[in-house]
Write a protein that holds these residues in place. Structure first.
Motif, PDB file in Angstrom:
ATOM      1  N   GLN A 206       0.829  -1.209   0.000  1.00  0.00           N
ATOM      2  CA  GLN A 206       0.000   0.000   0.000  1.00  0.00           C
ATOM      3  C   GLN A 206       0.863   1.258   0.000  1.00  0.00           C
ATOM      4  OE1 GLN A 206      -2.392  -1.113   3.484  1.00  0.00           O
ATOM      5  NE2 GLN A 206      -4.244  -0.987   2.219  1.00  0.00           N
ATOM      6  N   LEU A 207       1.958   1.241   0.742  1.00  0.00           N
ATOM      7  CA  LEU A 207       2.824   2.408   0.785  1.00  0.00           C
ATOM      8  C   LEU A 207       3.556   2.600  -0.541  1.00  0.00           C
ATOM      9  CD1 LEU A 207       4.260   2.156   4.403  1.00  0.00           C
ATOM     10  CD2 LEU A 207       2.365   3.560   3.568  1.00  0.00           C
ATOM     11  N   ASP A 212       2.927   6.104  -5.999  1.00  0.00           N
ATOM     12  CA  ASP A 212       2.350   6.390  -7.322  1.00  0.00           C
ATOM     13  C   ASP A 212       1.389   7.579  -7.233  1.00  0.00           C
ATOM     14  OD1 ASP A 212       3.718   4.182  -8.263  1.00  0.00           O
ATOM     15  OD2 ASP A 212       1.973   2.859  -8.193  1.00  0.00           O
ATOM     16  N   ASP A 213       0.555   7.574  -6.204  1.00  0.00           N
ATOM     17  CA  ASP A 213      -0.420   8.659  -6.035  1.00  0.00           C
ATOM     18  C   ASP A 213       0.267  10.011  -5.860  1.00  0.00           C
ATOM     19  OD1 ASP A 213      -2.605   6.856  -6.088  1.00  0.00           O
ATOM     20  OD2 ASP A 213      -2.342   6.423  -3.955  1.00  0.00           O
ATOM     21  N   SER A 322      -7.322   3.568   3.585  1.00  0.00           N
ATOM     22  CA  SER A 322      -7.998   2.313   3.932  1.00  0.00           C
ATOM     23  C   SER A 322      -8.776   2.480   5.234  1.00  0.00           C
ATOM     24  CB  SER A 322      -6.971   1.184   4.083  1.00  0.00           C
ATOM     25  OG  SER A 322      -6.023   1.502   5.100  1.00  0.00           O
ATOM     26  N   ALA A 323      -8.741   3.704   5.792  1.00  0.00           N
ATOM     27  CA  ALA A 323      -9.455   3.981   7.039  1.00  0.00           C
ATOM     28  C   ALA A 323     -10.950   4.101   6.785  1.00  0.00           C
ATOM     29  CB  ALA A 323      -8.920   5.259   7.669  1.00  0.00           C
ATOM     30  N   ILE A 330     -10.475   6.314  -2.068  1.00  0.00           N
ATOM     31  CA  ILE A 330      -9.879   5.596  -3.191  1.00  0.00           C
ATOM     32  C   ILE A 330      -8.757   4.725  -2.656  1.00  0.00           C
ATOM     33  CG2 ILE A 330      -8.554   5.893  -5.331  1.00  0.00           C
ATOM     34  CD1 ILE A 330     -10.050   8.452  -5.838  1.00  0.00           C
ATOM     35  N   ALA A 331      -8.605   3.553  -3.222  1.00  0.00           N
ATOM     36  CA  ALA A 331      -7.531   2.648  -2.791  1.00  0.00           C
ATOM     37  C   ALA A 331      -6.172   3.224  -3.169  1.00  0.00           C
ATOM     38  CB  ALA A 331      -7.721   1.277  -3.436  1.00  0.00           C
ATOM     39  N   PHE A 332      -5.162   2.839  -2.421  1.00  0.00           N
ATOM     40  CA  PHE A 332      -3.806   3.290  -2.700  1.00  0.00           C
ATOM     41  C   PHE A 332      -3.401   2.908  -4.127  1.00  0.00           C
ATOM     42  CE2 PHE A 332      -3.905   2.961   1.935  1.00  0.00           C
ATOM     43  CZ  PHE A 332      -3.317   4.158   2.311  1.00  0.00           C
TER      44      PHE A 332
END
Length: 356
Positions: A206-207, A212-213, A322-323, A330-332
């Motif tokens: 996820q990190l 990317d984000d 994800s909280a 939006i997902a990571f």
């Protein structure tokens, strides 16, 4: 003379297939009618940097790849069904001006296809920073569907003779847009940025996706994460290894210049910050941050974050987390992969076009 007709779903699907083949450098997968565009598309991926120094080959290829995924058959057909597209008939007597921004490759292309699918005539005012890519994509569309030609007019000149406007810019340009286009039906977009809310329990995957984000397109887009909310006691150094695969961004002189400039400002003014060698992080409650800089805030409980988001809705494009937040998240790793129904600023472009 081809009969004028709205953009069809199969046309977008064929464009997606073409892009996928071009990215794979496989000309044999391309329909013969589109093969003349193959070399031009490869050249565009490699040489757009000469038109806009931020449009590196890596970023343009990412853009093309994102559109290839978005235009897969199931996605296009789902969007057309959801929005009752295409329009029953073309309406070439209704012209919609689209004022294109040039901060990202093809940043106004979604507006363009919305106008064409609605059956309206498209008058696109191209950005001087991104002229070739929209022109290329429109040429491919009209090759697949010649009936689109009467509906498309691209220009770099002053525009006139339109019935409605879709304009994307900054808070500053929006004032000019309001002045010049306020008397027309319009969508005028201002500055927005995206935030991420971390819990401290994110996985390495996820990190890595969060990187990317943040870094795709050098952080220049409204869907790029420019601010992090982190729980009190968050250990930032543990985050930095997840960003290392973007260390090459410092090889672009425009990005490196921003990094060096803000590092100097922070040091001279003794502004608290963290430095991983190509990115700076500083405590700041402003959502928008400069290129190479990420703002962050600590929170004690999630209700603080919910309150912040609610009071800054008009400045936030996406919330990555994800909280369990009170807003849509939006997902990571997905901010730069919007679906066709992810309309900018939450305003349904097609509803607007149908109302004209």
């Amino acid at each position: 003379m081809h009969q004028c007709q709205p953009l069809q779903s199969n046309t977008l699907i064929e464009l997606g297939k073409f892009l996928q083949a071009a990215l794979s450098d496989n000309q044999n997968q391309i329909k013969p009618i589109l093969r003349p565009f193959f070399d031009e598309t490869i050249k565009a991926m490699d040489e757009s940097i000469y038109e806009n120094p931020w449009f590196t080959p890596q970023m343009v290829r990412y853009c093309f790849s994102a559109w290839a995924k978005t235009l897969q058959k199931e996605h296009v057909e789902q969007w057309f069904e959801l929005e009752n597209l295409p329009a029953p008939i073309a309406q070439p007597d209704k012209t919609v001006a689209v004022i294109m921004a040039g901060n990202l490759p093809l940043v106004g292309f979604h507006d363009m296809i919305c106008v064409l699918a609605s059956g309206k005539k498209l008058l696109a005012k191209l950005s001087s920073s991104d002229k070739k890519l929209p022109t290329l994509f429109c040429n491919i569309l009209t090759c697949i569907q010649p009936g689109l030609k009467p509906l498309i007019h691209l220009t770099e000149d002053k525009i006139s003779g339109f019935d409605a406007v879709i304009a994307t810019g900054s808070d500053n340009t929006s004032r000019y847009f309001d002045y010049y286009f306020g008397k027309y039906p319009n969508i005028i977009r201002k500055n927005r940025n995206s935030i991420a809310v971390l819990t401290g329990n994110e996985s390495p995957e996820q990190l890595n996706a969060l990187a990317d984000d943040i870094f795709i397109y050098y952080g220049l887009g409204c869907r790029n994460v420019s601010m992090l909310f982190v729980p009190e006691g968050f250990h930032f150094p543990s985050l930095f290894p997840s960003f290392d695969h973007y260390a090459h961004l410092a090889d672009l002189h425009k990005y490196a210049n921003n990094y060096d400039f803000y590092k100097s400002i922070f040091l001279i003014n003794k502004i608290p910050h963290l430095d991983n060698g190509f990115m700076l992080m500083t405590p700041n409650d402003a959502i928008a941050s400069a290129v190479s800089v990420i703002h962050y805030q600590y929170y004690k409980n999630i209700s603080e974050v919910n309150s912040f988001i609610e009071s800054h809705q008009d400045k936030i494009q996406c919330v990555v987390s994800s909280a369990n937040l009170a807003c849509n998240t939006i997902a990571f790793g997905q901010t730069q992969l919007p679906s066709l129904s992810d309309y900018a600023d939450g305003v349904n472009t097609l509803d607007f076009l149908k109302s004209i």
